[in-house]
Design an enzyme around this catalytic site. Sequence first.
Site, PDB file in Angstrom:
ATOM      1  N   HIS A   1       0.587  -1.083  -0.128  1.00 49.08           N
ATOM      2  CA  HIS A   1       0.147  -0.023  -0.059  1.00 49.08           C
ATOM      3  C   HIS A   1       0.762   1.307   0.075  1.00 49.08           C
ATOM      4  CE1 HIS A   1      -3.330  -2.603   1.082  1.00 49.08           C
ATOM      5  NE2 HIS A   1      -2.298  -3.158   1.965  1.00 49.08           N
TER       6      HIS A   1
ATOM      7  N   SER B   1      15.164  21.855 -14.886  1.00 48.85           N
ATOM      8  CA  SER B   1      14.126  22.244 -15.185  1.00 48.85           C
ATOM      9  C   SER B   1      14.421  23.950 -15.972  1.00 48.85           C
ATOM     10  CB  SER B   1      13.252  22.831 -13.751  1.00 48.85           C
ATOM     11  OG  SER B   1      12.425  23.918 -13.802  1.00 48.85           O
TER      12      SER B   1
ATOM     13  N   LYS C   1      16.367  21.639  -9.745  1.00 47.03           N
ATOM     14  CA  LYS C   1      15.927  20.430 -10.279  1.00 47.03           C
ATOM     15  C   LYS C   1      16.717  19.568 -10.895  1.00 47.03           C
ATOM     16  CE  LYS C   1      11.897  19.325  -9.843  1.00 47.03           C
ATOM     17  NZ  LYS C   1      10.712  19.589 -10.328  1.00 47.03           N
TER      18      LYS C   1
ATOM     19  N   GLU D   1      10.173   8.441 -16.209  1.00 44.77           N
ATOM     20  CA  GLU D   1       9.047   9.069 -16.386  1.00 44.77           C
ATOM     21  C   GLU D   1       8.463   8.564 -17.638  1.00 44.77           C
ATOM     22  OE1 GLU D   1       8.171  13.345 -14.381  1.00 44.77           O
ATOM     23  OE2 GLU D   1      10.237  13.066 -15.012  1.00 44.77           O
TER      24      GLU D   1
END
Length: 466
Positions: A158, A279, A285, A292
Amino acid sequence: MSAPKAWGGRFGESAGRLVEEFTSSISFDKRLWRYDILGSIAHARMLANTGIIAEEEAAAIIEGLKTVWNEIEEGKFEFRTEYEDIHLNIERRLIELIGPVGGKLHAARSRNDQVSLDVHMFVKDEIDEVIGLIRDLQATIVSLASSHMGVVMPGFTHTQRAQPVLFSNHMMAYFWMFQRDIERLSDCRKRADRSPLGACALAGTTFPIDPKQTAEELGFAHIYENGIDAVSDRDYIMEFLFALTLVAVHLSRLAGEIVLWSSVEFGFIELDDAVATGSSIMPQKKNPDVAELVRGKTGRVLGDLVNVITMMKGLPLAYNSDMQEDKEPLFDAVDTVKKCLGAIQLTVSTMKVKKEAMERACEQGFLLATELADYLTRKGVPFREAHRAVGSLVKQCIESGKELRDVTVDDLRSANPEFGEDALLCLDPSRAVKLRTGRLGTSPEVVRAQIEEARRLLAGQDNLTH
Ligand code: ARG
């Protein structure tokens, strides 16, 4: 207006540009040119061996096809929309090169068995390539698992910390998923290993053809039993797409974990700069783009599967032009999965495993509560009762801001009097891992045995594909 059609005899006017463009598949099926030429060479040889055409005619056709091969390979071949597809583009050029004798090649054949042949050959080759790439990824997983044998991390259910496990065991879970993917692909390859040549349009032919000969020359283990089936079905494509979808799903889950683990919140791994980007606005970043995108591309592959299955359902036998729509999704899925395999392989082989962060994460979140419940169970307390006692201990800890490693024997005893001094030993994550020696446990010996078995499978890789 456009060039005369191979099938133009029955038609009054030539097709308009719009219809030509709409029906043409050359922009994508040109990719099948090698298979198309190999299939035609085998067909020409068979036509000569069976006396359907003369030896010299077959020789001229084969010479011509080899010239076409070289022209395409050297980028000199002009693929033309008005010649519809790869089959007619090649045939047209053959006739241009060697004259009307080139028109004898298509005796006892139809584009219906021809296209199916090309795609069967394509699928077999692509399966071999995908399996090779999965093998490379599996080898990376095995070496990562064996070089980090002692690292203990929280296992999750979970997305909540559950119990300590070996990082190596977690990674090896993916090895076995990919192993089943290979089995599925190899199994699918068996069904693709069947030549449809000889079916012609659907009804076979009156010519004395020898489909066995073409099948053997092209490396097929079998030929179809039924010509109508041979030109009608695309099950081997759908099956391949399904196997690819599962590969994509497995890759996506691995990629998803990589995204989570590389976040500051987890900090379990550090990605190499090569698989991350920055970024355009936030200077700090380092985004896990590669992982992804692997996760994100899964939808395309599943979409490709759904596309072909939906296109096929409800089609009456035998060939229908709808089936020309099978190629773009097939090509897209296989290209996407191959790229994703390479991308994840690079990501996993270059990531840094942060042992301390993983081990620190085992100290919070009561991961060893099950160990305490098992301790009481071994003392004869019924498991349900032990579960309740440890549950109330955890509740007290949460209320007083303690972790399990802060509890005393008195705390334990007040939860259940069966707890002794030795119960404190339960509060060591490495010990909890080491004691799980049963099959499917997470102890170093179980994981080492998996790695050994995995290495054996990797070494015997050639037996699996064929
Ligand atoms: N381009 C067609 C396809 O991809 C080849 C077979 C065409 N057959 C026909 N009768 N129109 O399916």
